[in-house]
Scaffold this motif. Structure first.
Motif, PDB file in Angstrom:
ATOM      1  N   LEU A 112       0.832  -1.209   0.000  1.00 28.89           N
ATOM      2  CA  LEU A 112       0.000   0.000   0.000  1.00 28.89           C
ATOM      3  C   LEU A 112       0.866   1.258   0.000  1.00 28.89           C
ATOM      4  N   ASN A 113       1.963   1.219   0.734  1.00 29.03           N
ATOM      5  CA  ASN A 113       2.889   2.353   0.735  1.00 29.03           C
ATOM      6  C   ASN A 113       3.474   2.586  -0.652  1.00 29.03           C
ATOM      7  N   GLU A 114       3.801   1.498  -1.316  1.00 31.69           N
ATOM      8  CA  GLU A 114       4.363   1.621  -2.663  1.00 31.69           C
ATOM      9  C   GLU A 114       3.323   2.162  -3.638  1.00 31.69           C
ATOM     10  N   MET A 115       2.092   1.695  -3.492  1.00 31.44           N
ATOM     11  CA  MET A 115       1.020   2.179  -4.369  1.00 31.44           C
ATOM     12  C   MET A 115       0.681   3.636  -4.070  1.00 31.44           C
ATOM     13  N   LYS A 116       0.783   4.020  -2.812  1.00 28.64           N
ATOM     14  CA  LYS A 116       0.531   5.413  -2.438  1.00 28.64           C
ATOM     15  C   LYS A 116       1.538   6.344  -3.110  1.00 28.64           C
ATOM     16  N   ASN A 117       2.755   5.853  -3.280  1.00 25.91           N
ATOM     17  CA  ASN A 117       3.812   6.682  -3.863  1.00 25.91           C
ATOM     18  C   ASN A 117       3.885   6.576  -5.385  1.00 25.91           C
ATOM     19  N   ASN A 118       3.558   5.408  -5.928  1.00 25.11           N
ATOM     20  CA  ASN A 118       3.803   5.174  -7.349  1.00 25.11           C
ATOM     21  C   ASN A 118       2.568   4.789  -8.164  1.00 25.11           C
ATOM     22  N   GLY A 119       1.417   4.698  -7.524  1.00 27.19           N
ATOM     23  CA  GLY A 119       0.220   4.276  -8.243  1.00 27.19           C
ATOM     24  C   GLY A 119      -0.447   5.407  -9.008  1.00 27.19           C
ATOM     25  N   GLU A 120      -1.513   5.051  -9.736  1.00 22.99           N
ATOM     26  CA  GLU A 120      -2.305   6.065 -10.419  1.00 22.99           C
ATOM     27  C   GLU A 120      -3.003   6.952  -9.391  1.00 22.99           C
ATOM     28  N   LYS A 121      -3.542   8.085  -9.840  1.00 26.37           N
ATOM     29  CA  LYS A 121      -4.078   9.097  -8.927  1.00 26.37           C
ATOM     30  C   LYS A 121      -5.091   8.520  -7.943  1.00 26.37           C
ATOM     31  N   GLU A 122      -6.098   7.813  -8.449  1.00 23.38           N
ATOM     32  CA  GLU A 122      -7.140   7.279  -7.570  1.00 23.38           C
ATOM     33  C   GLU A 122      -6.597   6.158  -6.690  1.00 23.38           C
ATOM     34  N   ILE A 123      -5.663   5.375  -7.231  1.00 19.74           N
ATOM     35  CA  ILE A 123      -5.027   4.307  -6.456  1.00 19.74           C
ATOM     36  C   ILE A 123      -4.244   4.908  -5.292  1.00 19.74           C
ATOM     37  N   LYS A 124      -3.537   6.000  -5.552  1.00 20.48           N
ATOM     38  CA  LYS A 124      -2.787   6.686  -4.495  1.00 20.48           C
ATOM     39  C   LYS A 124      -3.722   7.138  -3.377  1.00 20.48           C
ATOM     40  N   LYS A 125      -4.842   7.725  -3.765  1.00 22.37           N
ATOM     41  CA  LYS A 125      -5.801   8.247  -2.788  1.00 22.37           C
ATOM     42  C   LYS A 125      -6.385   7.128  -1.932  1.00 22.37           C
ATOM     43  N   LYS A 126      -6.799   6.042  -2.576  1.00 20.84           N
ATOM     44  CA  LYS A 126      -7.392   4.922  -1.847  1.00 20.84           C
ATOM     45  C   LYS A 126      -6.363   4.276  -0.915  1.00 20.84           C
ATOM     46  N   SER A 127      -5.137   4.121  -1.401  1.00 22.64           N
ATOM     47  CA  SER A 127      -4.078   3.528  -0.579  1.00 22.64           C
ATOM     48  C   SER A 127      -3.776   4.401   0.628  1.00 22.64           C
ATOM     49  N   PHE A 128      -3.721   5.709   0.408  1.00 23.11           N
ATOM     50  CA  PHE A 128      -3.458   6.650   1.502  1.00 23.11           C
ATOM     51  C   PHE A 128      -4.537   6.550   2.581  1.00 23.11           C
ATOM     52  N   ASN A 129      -5.791   6.494   2.168  1.00 23.70           N
ATOM     53  CA  ASN A 129      -6.894   6.428   3.127  1.00 23.70           C
ATOM     54  C   ASN A 129      -6.854   5.146   3.954  1.00 23.70           C
ATOM     55  N   ILE A 130      -6.541   4.037   3.301  1.00 21.85           N
ATOM     56  CA  ILE A 130      -6.448   2.764   4.014  1.00 21.85           C
ATOM     57  C   ILE A 130      -5.297   2.796   5.012  1.00 21.85           C
ATOM     58  N   LEU A 131      -4.152   3.306   4.572  1.00 21.23           N
ATOM     59  CA  LEU A 131      -2.986   3.389   5.455  1.00 21.23           C
ATOM     60  C   LEU A 131      -3.255   4.293   6.654  1.00 21.23           C
ATOM     61  N   ALA A 132      -4.000   5.361   6.441  1.00 22.72           N
ATOM     62  CA  ALA A 132      -4.311   6.284   7.533  1.00 22.72           C
ATOM     63  C   ALA A 132      -5.135   5.591   8.612  1.00 22.72           C
ATOM     64  N   ILE A 133      -6.093   4.782   8.194  1.00 17.40           N
ATOM     65  CA  ILE A 133      -6.924   4.061   9.161  1.00 17.40           C
ATOM     66  C   ILE A 133      -6.102   3.012   9.902  1.00 17.40           C
ATOM     67  N   LEU A 134      -5.270   2.279   9.169  1.00 13.47           N
ATOM     68  CA  LEU A 134      -4.429   1.262   9.809  1.00 13.47           C
ATOM     69  C   LEU A 134      -3.469   1.898  10.808  1.00 13.47           C
ATOM     70  N   SER A 135      -2.924   3.051  10.445  1.00 16.26           N
ATOM     71  CA  SER A 135      -2.016   3.755  11.346  1.00 16.26           C
ATOM     72  C   SER A 135      -2.747   4.211  12.607  1.00 16.26           C
TER      73      SER A 135
END
Length: 205
Positions: free
Chosen positions: A145-168
């Motif tokens: 998810l961290n890798e996708m947050k940094n290198n994924g497409e725009k919407e993928i980055k956003k979704k990955s960031f939101n998931i990581l925020a909740i897990l954190s």
């Protein structure tokens, strides 16, 4: 052709609805939480497979059906967390990033999960972390998810960031590093599991 596609989509939507209702009924009449969890894993297989369809409408119908099941039924949630679904998601997303970062070819293009499939999978993960208490099994997804947050497409980055925020916020951390040999063995086991259950390559509609 357009009319046929519309009718086909409606039929698939009806089938997904019937499957969802049937799954909830069958789980409800079974005894034993472990048996219910295993049964739920088998019963949701068909719906999960539609999520991996190359046809976007079919995939979205599968996503909607599974999200509703997750929201309505604790057994479904526990099944997805405990019966290998998270590991399959991990491998799918890992392969997606590896293929995207390597040199392009026709074979790689055909094997890479479509954009709508990746978005749908992340939506399912987000729905799970919003409804499940024990999120520790999700820890294996944090590196990807961290890798996708940094290198994924725009919407993928956003979704990955939101998931990581909740897990954190839930204090879920990535698992400690393992030996290279253990990692290789785990990857081989996951690849075999994924192939056996028809999650990969992507189902052609």
């Amino acid at each position: 052709m357009a009319i046929w596609k519309l009718k086909s989509t409606k039929v698939i939507g009806t089938v997904s609805m019937v499957l969802s209702t049937t799954i909830l009924h069958v789980i409800g009449v079974r005894n034993g939480s472990d048996n219910k969890t295993i049964l739920a894993g088998s019963a949701t297989e068909s719906i999960i497979q539609t999520i991996f369809s190359s046809d976007e409408k079919t995939s979205k119908l599968g996503i909607k059906a599974l999200e509703e099941l997750i929201e309505e039924n604790e057994t479904i949630r526990q099944s997805l967390m405990r019966t290998g679904f998270i590991q399959k998601v991990q491998l799918l997303l890992q392969n997606s990033l590896q293929l995207s970062s390597s040199s392009s070819s026709t074979t790689q293009a055909e094997s890479t999960p479509p954009y709508h499939v990746k978005c749908g999978i992340l939506d399912i993960i987000h729905k799970l972390i919003a409804t499940v208490d024990d999120l520790q099994p999700m820890s294996i997804l944090i590196p990807i998810l961290n890798e996708m947050k940094n290198n994924g497409e725009k919407e993928i980055k956003k979704k990955s960031f939101n998931i990581l925020a909740i897990l954190s916020a839930k204090e879920i951390n990535a698992p400690s590093s393992e030996s290279t040999q253990d990692k290789d063995l785990q990857i081989q086991q996951l690849e075999l599991l994924l192939l056996e259950t028809l999650y990969y390559p992507i189902i052609k509609s």
